[in-house]
Every structure is written in C-alpha cells, then in structure tokens.
Design a protein around this motif. Structure first.
Motif, mmCIF file in Angstrom:
data_model
loop_
_atom_site.group_PDB
_atom_site.id
_atom_site.type_symbol
_atom_site.label_atom_id
_atom_site.label_comp_id
_atom_site.label_asym_id
_atom_site.label_seq_id
_atom_site.Cartn_x
_atom_site.Cartn_y
_atom_site.Cartn_z
ATOM 1 N N PRO A 49 15.896 5.572 -17.636
ATOM 2 C CA PRO A 49 16.458 5.995 -16.354
ATOM 3 C C PRO A 49 15.364 6.039 -15.281
ATOM 4 N N ALA A 50 15.612 5.312 -14.199
ATOM 5 C CA ALA A 50 14.526 4.870 -13.318
ATOM 6 C C ALA A 50 14.472 5.584 -11.977
ATOM 7 N N ALA A 51 14.984 6.822 -11.901
ATOM 8 C CA ALA A 51 15.033 7.488 -10.589
ATOM 9 C C ALA A 51 13.678 7.460 -9.887
ATOM 10 N N ILE A 52 12.603 7.706 -10.631
ATOM 11 C CA ILE A 52 11.294 7.792 -9.962
ATOM 12 C C ILE A 52 10.836 6.403 -9.488
ATOM 13 N N SER A 53 11.153 5.383 -10.250
ATOM 14 C CA SER A 53 10.784 4.016 -9.831
ATOM 15 C C SER A 53 11.652 3.569 -8.652
ATOM 16 N N GLN A 54 12.915 3.992 -8.659
ATOM 17 C CA GLN A 54 13.794 3.676 -7.526
ATOM 18 C C GLN A 54 13.268 4.355 -6.261
ATOM 19 N N PHE A 55 12.762 5.571 -6.425
ATOM 20 C CA PHE A 55 12.123 6.291 -5.320
ATOM 21 C C PHE A 55 10.940 5.462 -4.803
ATOM 22 N N ASP A 56 10.138 4.923 -5.725
ATOM 23 C CA ASP A 56 8.978 4.106 -5.341
ATOM 24 C C ASP A 56 9.424 2.861 -4.557
ATOM 25 N N LEU A 57 10.533 2.256 -4.972
ATOM 26 C CA LEU A 57 11.022 1.072 -4.255
ATOM 27 C C LEU A 57 11.510 1.439 -2.849
ATOM 28 N N GLY A 58 11.980 2.701 -2.709
ATOM 29 C CA GLY A 58 12.356 3.184 -1.379
ATOM 30 C C GLY A 58 11.146 3.241 -0.463
ATOM 31 N N ALA A 59 10.029 3.740 -1.026
ATOM 32 C CA ALA A 59 8.793 3.818 -0.231
ATOM 33 C C ALA A 59 8.356 2.416 0.182
ATOM 34 N N LEU A 60 8.447 1.479 -0.750
ATOM 35 C CA LEU A 60 8.065 0.090 -0.435
ATOM 36 C C LEU A 60 8.981 -0.478 0.654
ATOM 37 N N SER A 61 10.278 -0.177 0.536
ATOM 38 C CA SER A 61 11.247 -0.711 1.509
ATOM 39 C C SER A 61 10.899 -0.268 2.923
ATOM 40 N N HIS A 62 10.593 1.015 3.067
ATOM 41 C CA HIS A 62 10.287 1.508 4.414
ATOM 42 C C HIS A 62 9.012 0.842 4.933
ATOM 43 N N TRP B 299 0.831 -1.207 0.000
ATOM 44 C CA TRP B 299 0.000 0.000 0.000
ATOM 45 C C TRP B 299 0.862 1.252 0.000
ATOM 46 N N ALA B 300 2.147 1.097 -0.113
ATOM 47 C CA ALA B 300 3.045 2.252 -0.281
ATOM 48 C C ALA B 300 2.646 2.985 -1.567
ATOM 49 N N PRO B 301 2.813 4.316 -1.578
ATOM 50 C CA PRO B 301 2.487 5.048 -2.809
ATOM 51 C C PRO B 301 3.561 4.844 -3.874
ATOM 52 N N SER B 302 3.171 5.042 -5.125
ATOM 53 C CA SER B 302 4.173 4.992 -6.199
ATOM 54 C C SER B 302 3.758 5.980 -7.286
ATOM 55 N N SER B 303 4.734 6.389 -8.079
ATOM 56 C CA SER B 303 4.480 7.387 -9.119
ATOM 57 C C SER B 303 3.368 6.898 -10.053
#
Ligand SMILES: Cc1cc2nc3c(=O)[nH]c(=O)nc-3n(C[C@H](O)[C@H](O)[C@H](O)COP(=O)(O)O)c2cc1C
Length: 223
Positions: A138-151, A35-39
């Motif tokens: 280039p996946a900066a925004i998706s990497q950001f999304d994976l950060g949200a999931l990680s937390h 349920w983490a947010p993603s772009s």
C-alpha cells in the motif's frame, strides 16, 4: 520569478496552442522537479513523457471507452465522490469554468464536450504520466511523494512559460494509457500532467481558483 510569486501565479491551463514542446525544455523541467523531497529519499517516481502518435492513441482510446460506458479503472483505490465542503469546492471550480465558457447548467451537450476534453487531456501536445513501482503498495507515502513531484513539475513548467494541468481524467482508463505509452506491468499509474504552451485566447485559461482563508485550515499549538 520569486517563489512566492510563482506559486501564486501558476494556474491550471486547459487550452493549448498546437505548438510542439521541445524535448530539451521537458528535460530541464524534470531536472529541476526531481529535487522534490520524498520519503527516505526513495524517489519512487517514474515519468513517462508522451507526445505525438502514442498520445493521440491514448486520447482516442479514452474517448472510445468513455463513450462506450466502460467504467473508469485506476491502478489504485480512490473515493469517487466528494462530500460536504469538498463537494462545495469541487462545484465551485466547475461553476467558475462553466461561467467563463458560457456553458449553461442545462446544456448537456456542451457539458459532455467539456468532460470529454478532460479525457483527451485538453488536447495538450505533451502528457507526463507519473508512475511508481507496484511492489510499494500500500503506497500512500509514495503517492504523497508523487504529489510533491507533480507540484514541482507544474511550477518548473510555469517558470518556463509552459502551462499544465494535473489531470486525473486522463488516467481514469489506466489500461489505455498503459497500452499506448508502453508502461511496464510492474508500475502503477498515478496521474498524468497535460502540458504545453497556453492558448491565451481560450477563456477557461483566465480562471483563477480560490483558496480558503488560513484560519479555516490551520491550528497553532503551543504558541
Ligand atoms: C490530483 C489532481 C487531479 C486533477 N484532475 C483534474 C482533471 O481531471 N480535470 C481538470 O480539469 N482538472 C484537474 N485537476 C486540476 C484542479 O481542478 C485544479 O488544480 C484546482 O481546481 C485548483 O486550480 P489551479 O490548479 O488553477 O490552482 C486536478 C488536480 C489534481 C491535483
């Protein structure tokens, strides 16, 4: 647990009991964390949950490569050394960990042992390998999304009595992880999260990292 309490109570765990984690518990954690947010709600993540023999082979492969001096290779570019205040904070957490572990500055053998534990994902019973589809680069925004999931994953784990550490070292030899976890070629490996029941007797688990005062990182505009 209240959210504010949970987020402050969680800490990285680097010593685990040799007790398996039931698959159902991991499933529950993922059910919550997704349920983490993603772009644009792309949910660009894949989670590969690895345990048992394949995880042992990853630990072995990582260890062999690091001892042989195979240069780390991730699936994405990354700055390998921090500078200034970032370096100071990096050193700060290392000092906290080495202090409680009683590892002296000049004790090369024990320092190396500590680093090797990191490459073994701290011998955790489970590793969650997070990936995203390669075409997103280039996946900066998706990497950001994976950060949200990680937390979300580490908090949901903590809520259930499970410890974890987000573990960059564990995927520094991404080819090893890809091979033994059977990660498809069209996915890039972002990070792994080592997870298991905390060993309360492992002193490094007592370390509580620090955070900067908010006035050092915040500007209020138009208030
Ligand atoms: C992207 C990322 C990679 C990390 N990689 C490692 C690692 O390889 N080894 C390790 O011991 N800790 C690793 N950590 C854990 C951090 O050191 C830890 O989160 C930080 O010191 C704050 O401590 P806390 O998690 O206890 O609040 C990583 C954390 C993040 C977010």
């Amino acid at each position: 647990m209240e959210f504010s309490e949970l987020i402050k109570a969680r800490k990285s765990i680097r010593g685990y009991l040799p007790k398996p984690v039931p698959r159902e518990v991991i499933e529950e954690i993922i059910e919550v964390a997704k349920w983490a947010p993603s772009s644009m709600n792309t949910q660009p993540w894949h989670v590969h949950v690895v345990t048992g023999e394949p995880l042992e082979r990853i630990r072995q492969g990582n260890t062999e490569n690091m001892l042989k001096g195979v240069p780390p290779k991730r699936d994405f570019p990354m700055k390998e050394s921090y500078e200034g205040i970032h370096r100071e904070r990096q050193v700060g957490i290392a000092v906290q960990l080495f202090d409680v572990m009683g590892i002296a500055r000049d004790d090369k053998a024990r320092r190396t042992d500590w680093v090797m534990r990191g490459f073994r994902q701290f011998d955790a019973p489970v590793s969650l390998v997070l990936t995203y589809d390669k075409y997103l680069e280039p996946a900066a925004i998706s990497q950001f999304d994976l950060g949200a999931l990680s937390h979300a994953l580490v908090l949901a784990a903590w809520e259930r009595g499970l410890g974890s550490v987000i573990n960059g070292q564990g995927i520094m030899q991404s080819a090893v992880v890809r091979e033994h976890a059977g990660i498809p070629d069209d996915q890039n490996i972002m990070i792994c999260i080592a997870m298991g029941y905390p060993d309360e007797d492992f002193v490094a688990n007592s370390v509580k990292s620090v955070r900067e005062d908010s006035d050092k990182l915040v500007r209020y505009v138009g208030f």
